[in-house]
Write a protein that holds these residues in place. Structure first.
Motif, PDB file in Angstrom:
ATOM      1  N   GLU A   1      -7.951 -12.534  -6.117  1.00  0.00           N
ATOM      2  CA  GLU A   1      -8.726 -11.675  -6.988  1.00  0.00           C
ATOM      3  C   GLU A   1      -8.396 -10.296  -6.918  1.00  0.00           C
ATOM      4  N   GLN A   2      -8.329  -9.714  -6.102  1.00  0.00           N
ATOM      5  CA  GLN A   2      -8.035  -8.241  -5.615  1.00  0.00           C
ATOM      6  C   GLN A   2      -6.488  -7.990  -6.125  1.00  0.00           C
ATOM      7  N   LEU A   3      -5.826  -8.630  -5.880  1.00  0.00           N
ATOM      8  CA  LEU A   3      -4.287  -8.448  -6.535  1.00  0.00           C
ATOM      9  C   LEU A   3      -4.175  -8.467  -7.907  1.00  0.00           C
ATOM     10  N   THR A   4      -4.972  -9.623  -8.386  1.00  0.00           N
ATOM     11  CA  THR A   4      -4.831  -9.518  -9.743  1.00  0.00           C
ATOM     12  C   THR A   4      -5.532  -8.409 -10.473  1.00  0.00           C
ATOM     13  N   LYS A   5      -6.606  -8.238 -10.150  1.00  0.00           N
ATOM     14  CA  LYS A   5      -7.087  -6.864 -10.710  1.00  0.00           C
ATOM     15  C   LYS A   5      -6.465  -5.624 -10.335  1.00  0.00           C
ATOM     16  N   LEU A   6      -5.786  -5.605  -9.162  1.00  0.00           N
ATOM     17  CA  LEU A   6      -4.912  -4.344  -9.000  1.00  0.00           C
ATOM     18  C   LEU A   6      -3.866  -4.261 -10.129  1.00  0.00           C
ATOM     19  N   HIS A   7      -3.263  -5.493 -10.038  1.00  0.00           N
ATOM     20  CA  HIS A   7      -1.965  -5.397 -11.028  1.00  0.00           C
ATOM     21  C   HIS A   7      -2.495  -5.022 -12.668  1.00  0.00           C
ATOM     22  N   ARG A   8      -3.650  -5.377 -13.118  1.00  0.00           N
ATOM     23  CA  ARG A   8      -4.154  -5.178 -14.251  1.00  0.00           C
ATOM     24  C   ARG A   8      -4.471  -3.719 -14.364  1.00  0.00           C
ATOM     25  N   ASP A   9      -5.190  -3.132 -13.335  1.00  0.00           N
ATOM     26  CA  ASP A   9      -5.636  -1.696 -13.413  1.00  0.00           C
ATOM     27  C   ASP A   9      -4.776  -0.674 -13.314  1.00  0.00           C
TER      28      ASP A   9
ATOM     29  N   ARG B   1       3.234   5.836  -5.863  1.00  0.00           N
ATOM     30  CA  ARG B   1       2.752   5.870  -7.311  1.00  0.00           C
ATOM     31  C   ARG B   1       1.931   7.080  -7.685  1.00  0.00           C
ATOM     32  N   GLN B   2       0.605   6.805  -6.730  1.00  0.00           N
ATOM     33  CA  GLN B   2      -0.170   7.811  -6.723  1.00  0.00           C
ATOM     34  C   GLN B   2       0.451   9.413  -6.477  1.00  0.00           C
ATOM     35  N   ALA B   3       1.111   9.415  -5.498  1.00  0.00           N
ATOM     36  CA  ALA B   3       1.655  10.922  -5.320  1.00  0.00           C
ATOM     37  C   ALA B   3       2.549  11.388  -6.579  1.00  0.00           C
ATOM     38  N   LEU B   4       3.593  10.491  -7.035  1.00  0.00           N
ATOM     39  CA  LEU B   4       4.256  10.754  -8.070  1.00  0.00           C
ATOM     40  C   LEU B   4       3.440  11.045  -9.391  1.00  0.00           C
ATOM     41  N   ARG B   5       2.527  10.334  -9.594  1.00  0.00           N
ATOM     42  CA  ARG B   5       1.706  10.928 -10.846  1.00  0.00           C
ATOM     43  C   ARG B   5       0.999  12.161 -10.586  1.00  0.00           C
ATOM     44  N   ARG B   6       0.660  12.478  -9.315  1.00  0.00           N
ATOM     45  CA  ARG B   6       0.022  13.940  -9.445  1.00  0.00           C
ATOM     46  C   ARG B   6       0.904  14.983  -9.373  1.00  0.00           C
ATOM     47  N   GLN B   7       2.251  14.510  -8.831  1.00  0.00           N
ATOM     48  CA  GLN B   7       3.140  15.749  -8.837  1.00  0.00           C
ATOM     49  C   GLN B   7       4.179  15.834 -10.113  1.00  0.00           C
ATOM     50  N   HIS B   8       4.362  14.699 -10.949  1.00  0.00           N
ATOM     51  CA  HIS B   8       5.236  14.886 -12.001  1.00  0.00           C
ATOM     52  C   HIS B   8       4.381  14.492 -13.445  1.00  0.00           C
TER      53      HIS B   8
ATOM     54  N   LEU C   1      10.684   6.801   0.613  1.00  0.00           N
ATOM     55  CA  LEU C   1      10.999   7.265   1.845  1.00  0.00           C
ATOM     56  C   LEU C   1      10.052   8.174   2.244  1.00  0.00           C
ATOM     57  N   LYS C   2       9.750   9.178   1.837  1.00  0.00           N
ATOM     58  CA  LYS C   2       8.852  10.198   2.292  1.00  0.00           C
ATOM     59  C   LYS C   2       7.486   9.327   2.706  1.00  0.00           C
ATOM     60  N   MET C   3       7.054   8.602   1.749  1.00  0.00           N
ATOM     61  CA  MET C   3       5.713   7.762   1.955  1.00  0.00           C
ATOM     62  C   MET C   3       5.694   6.993   3.195  1.00  0.00           C
ATOM     63  N   MET C   4       6.957   6.405   3.317  1.00  0.00           N
ATOM     64  CA  MET C   4       7.236   5.403   4.384  1.00  0.00           C
ATOM     65  C   MET C   4       7.100   6.076   5.752  1.00  0.00           C
ATOM     66  N   GLU C   5       7.634   7.228   6.016  1.00  0.00           N
ATOM     67  CA  GLU C   5       7.664   8.165   7.068  1.00  0.00           C
ATOM     68  C   GLU C   5       6.117   8.695   7.549  1.00  0.00           C
ATOM     69  N   ILE C   6       5.501   9.015   6.291  1.00  0.00           N
ATOM     70  CA  ILE C   6       4.088   9.400   6.384  1.00  0.00           C
ATOM     71  C   ILE C   6       3.253   8.049   6.961  1.00  0.00           C
TER      72      ILE C   6
ATOM     73  N   ASP D   1       0.890  -1.106  -0.002  1.00  0.00           N
ATOM     74  CA  ASP D   1      -0.087  -0.092   0.128  1.00  0.00           C
ATOM     75  C   ASP D   1       0.821   1.324   0.022  1.00  0.00           C
ATOM     76  N   VAL D   2       2.174   1.167   0.502  1.00  0.00           N
ATOM     77  CA  VAL D   2       3.055   2.168   0.574  1.00  0.00           C
ATOM     78  C   VAL D   2       3.574   2.656  -0.855  1.00  0.00           C
ATOM     79  N   TRP D   3       3.907   1.485  -1.519  1.00  0.00           N
ATOM     80  CA  TRP D   3       4.268   1.664  -2.884  1.00  0.00           C
ATOM     81  C   TRP D   3       3.223   2.214  -3.877  1.00  0.00           C
ATOM     82  N   LEU D   4       1.768   1.520  -3.591  1.00  0.00           N
ATOM     83  CA  LEU D   4       0.782   1.942  -4.451  1.00  0.00           C
ATOM     84  C   LEU D   4       0.711   3.756  -4.142  1.00  0.00           C
ATOM     85  N   ALA D   5       0.738   4.114  -2.665  1.00  0.00           N
ATOM     86  CA  ALA D   5       0.533   5.657  -2.506  1.00  0.00           C
ATOM     87  C   ALA D   5       1.653   6.349  -3.104  1.00  0.00           C
TER      88      ALA D   5
END
Length: 711
Positions: A655-663, A609-616, A632-637, A603-607
């Protein structure tokens, strides 16, 4: 040099119990004893001195002195007891005093100090009474500093007993002499006074009382009528009978008292009565014979798992997702009840793992088992002051109830893969899992100071509104349970451990027996990891959620097969490695090619990715430094929230992880060192779980640094 033995002597009137069988001595010889079986007078057995000595040391020999002496048999029959200590306390003291009066008087007669005349006996009785009182005074007195006895104060005088009259003493002497000195014969027969068999009520009334009392476990059992109600029915029936008797000019019957009817009800078979009125299951649970059950002598020999619905309404805070919900959904989400799943070690009573979930099921149970066999340092970090939660390791036997998720293959298969035995006692036999059942009753102490409890039932709850008074959030609930378990429960005296603390019992028994090593992280991922299906292997490795995983063995496998679509297993708490299924019973541990991903949760890695997508959004590519700093910043948060909610189960399904990977898809690329092909070598399927060799080396540096993009 052989050890010395004991040589025993028996009287011909003794009875010997040897290994549960009764014998009478027949003859003593130099080598041993010839004994006669009491239940078969034609069978004799010879016991050597050495054999008897061993049997006595083993506790297999019991002797009844003078059991066949006629006077002893008569005294025991008269007293209806085998020994004086079998009598009630009051009668023991009476027999002892009567024996003292008789024995001392006979000594005085033998010494010429008394005769059996009334006058002489009165003087002797007075003297003996003084001796008895003096002995009782001395027994109640205490010693002073100089060692002298300090008599009790006047208001603490010892109650003396009335001495016997000469006539009573003569009667006692006759009884004692007739019993040849057997003091047991001096027991009085007060216990036989009164007629306790003949009823004071006519036979017709007794029959009616029997009929009414039997209905307590019969016709009245279903309605659970009380004895008071049955007594009213008895009075009503006697009213009709008396009206008929009055018309026939007969004497009317009196109504038996409530206590008389109650005494007849109490004579009913208790188990049958309870089963008739409350059901067989309740009767069995309440009155079944209680044994110590299966005993565990060493840590992790036997562990028990179960769930408990926490009797506290909690306010659920779903961080970061509330904006996607409606007001009604947020209102429903904020106040819910949660389940606590826990695993306890039967030998030491320590808690090996506990998880909180919104519902019971395989995911909650597996999360708890994984926690039990894994080090729990992250959980102890919830409260910096708590001691280390050291208790973990592979267990030998897991005991659970008949819940369908416990009985499912999805749960039992990982337990068997751990090398553990799975035991499921019959349904409704909670007493066969006593340790975990008792722990949940103790766990209620952790919630004693918080509002929002539901209590045991609606009667105890009364008008209390647990929903409106909910005050504890889920992160706080996790912290409460960790603090209470680690700080209080593990360090409090436990009655089941003879007042030893669970932590101390674990330390003591692990030093004595040791514990099996906890499974390696690669094994845990292969056993408990969540499967993701249908991932393609290509020269860059396996891509999962924007991360590439690769190693020499995986590339060798690809070069042999040409192309492959494989399944992987992911530990959602640490995505630094994945396990790739290369074939039947063969899982390869493959590391992530991006550095800095150790101990990073999914969940930290996914967060990140989402933060980098908004910022860059305006940048086409991001180098590794930017990604690493963002992680590292998301790990601290996430650190504080992760620690507070460490007990909450977050295990995703396949099922949740398979769908997450595809989406998941990034609109920009990461710069990453390129990985070239490697030669084939080695036996790829040499073990069920293959630890990967070091990551593939990057080619020599050049002015034009090659790169591979991750999309």
């Amino acid at each position: 040099m052989s050890s010395p033995i004991l040589y025993f002597r028996f009287n011909s009137k003794d009875r010997l119990w040897i290994e549960g069988k009764a014998y009478r001595p027949v003859e003593r010889e130099e080598e041993g004893h010839l004994l006669l079986r009491e239940d078969d007078l034609n069978t004799e057995r010879f016991f050597s001195n050495e054999e008897l000595d061993k049997l006595v040391l083993a506790g297999e020999v019991r002797i009844e002195r003078s059991a066949f002496r006629p006077e002893v048999m008569r005294a025991r029959a008269k007293a209806e007891a085998q020994r004086i200590n079998d009598l009630p306390e009051r009668e023991r003291s009476q027999v002892a005093r009567r024996e003292i009066y008789c024995t001392r008087f006979l000594e005085m007669v033998q010494a010429g100090q008394a005769t059996r005349s009334d006058k002489s006996m009165k003087r002797a009785i007075s003297t003996i009474e003084g001796e008895i009182n003096e002995a009782e005074w001395a027994a109640a007195a205490r010693l002073g500093k100089d060692g002298d006895l300090i008599r009790p104060r006047v208001d603490q005088e010892i109650r003396t007993h009335k001495p016997p009259s000469p006539k009573t003493l003569r009667r006692s002497l006759d009884i004692l002499e007739g019993a040849e000195g057997q003091a047991l014969a001096l027991r009085k027969a007060y216990r036989r006074c009164g007629d306790r068999l003949t009823s004071r009520h006519p036979a017709d009334v007794c029959d009616l009382v029997d009929e009414i009392s039997m209905s307590f476990k019969g016709e009245a059992a279903e309605a659970r009528a009380s004895v008071r109600t049955l007594h009213k029915q008895l009075g009503a029936k006697l009213l009709v009978i008396n009206a008929e008797r009055k018309a026939a000019d007969l004497t009317e019957y009196s109504t038996p008292s409530y206590h008389y009817l109650l005494s007849r009800v109490k004579e009913l078979h208790a188990l049958e009565t309870l089963a008739s009125r409350h059901g067989v299951d309740i009767a069995e649970a309440k009155m079944a014979a209680v044994a110590r059950g299966v005993m565990a002598t060493r840590p992790l020999e036997r562990v028990e798992i179960d769930e408990w619905k926490i009797d506290l309404y909690t306010v659920f805070e779903h961080h970061g997702l509330l904006e996607d919900l409606t007001a009604d959904e947020i209102s429903d989400l904020k106040k819910q009840r949660f389940w606590l799943c826990a695993i306890i070690d039967a030998a030491t009573r320590v808690i090996l793992g506990m998880k909180i979930g919104k519902k019971v099921g395989v995911q909650l149970a597996l999360d708890t088992v994984e926690m039990a066999v894994s080090p729990k340092v992250p959980y102890a970090r919830i409260a910096p002051s708590v001691s280390r939660w050291l208790f973990c390791g592979a267990f030998e036997q897991l005991v659970h109830d008949q819940a369908k998720w416990f009985m499912s293959l999805a749960f039992r298969t990982p337990i068997l893969d751990l090398g553990s035995e799975v035991l499921a006692p019959p349904a409704g036999k909670a007493r066969m899992r006593p340790k975990i059942e008792r722990f949940f009753r103790t766990a209620k102490e952790a919630l004693a100071f918080f509002t929002g409890r539901t209590f045991e039932n609606v009667v105890v709850k009364g008008d209390y509104d647990p929903v409106g008074r909910a005050s504890l959030t889920v992160p706080e609930l996790c912290e409460v349970f960790v603090r209470w378990t680690v700080e209080q429960y593990h360090n409090s005296p436990h009655r089941g451990l003879n007042e030893q603390t669970p932590a101390r019992a674990w330390e003591k028994l692990t030093k004595k027996y040791g514990v099996m090593v906890a499974p390696h992280s690669h094994d845990l991922r292969a056993i408990f990891g969540v499967r993701v299906k249908g991932l393609t292997v290509h020269p860059s490795g396996v891509e999962f959620c924007g991360l590439f995983y690769n190693c020499l063995e995986l590339q060798e496998f690809l070069q042999r097969r040409g192309s492959a679509v494989l399944d992987i297993k992911v530990n959602h708490r640490d995505i630094n490695c994945i396990s790739v299924e290369l074939g039947d019973n063969c899982w390869l541990a493959v590391p992530c090619m991006r550095s800095g991903m150790a101990h990073v949760p999914l969940d930290v890695w996914l967060a990140t990715r989402q933060a980098l997508r908004r910022q860059h959004e305006d940048e086409s590519k991001l180098d590794d430094t930017i990604v690493k700093e963002s992680v590292l910043k998301m790990m601290e948060i996430a650190k504080a929230a992760e620690q507070r909610t460490a007990l909450v189960t977050t295990r995703p399904t396949t099922e949740q992880l398979t769908k997450l990977h595809r989406d998941v898809n990034f609109p920009f690329e990461f710069l990453r060192p390129d990985i070239g092909p490697t030669p084939l070598k080695g036996n790829l399927l040499a073990a069920a779980i293959i630890p990967a060799r070091k990551a593939l080396p990057a080619p020599p540096s050049s002015t034009s640094k090659p790169s591979r993009t991750i999309k």
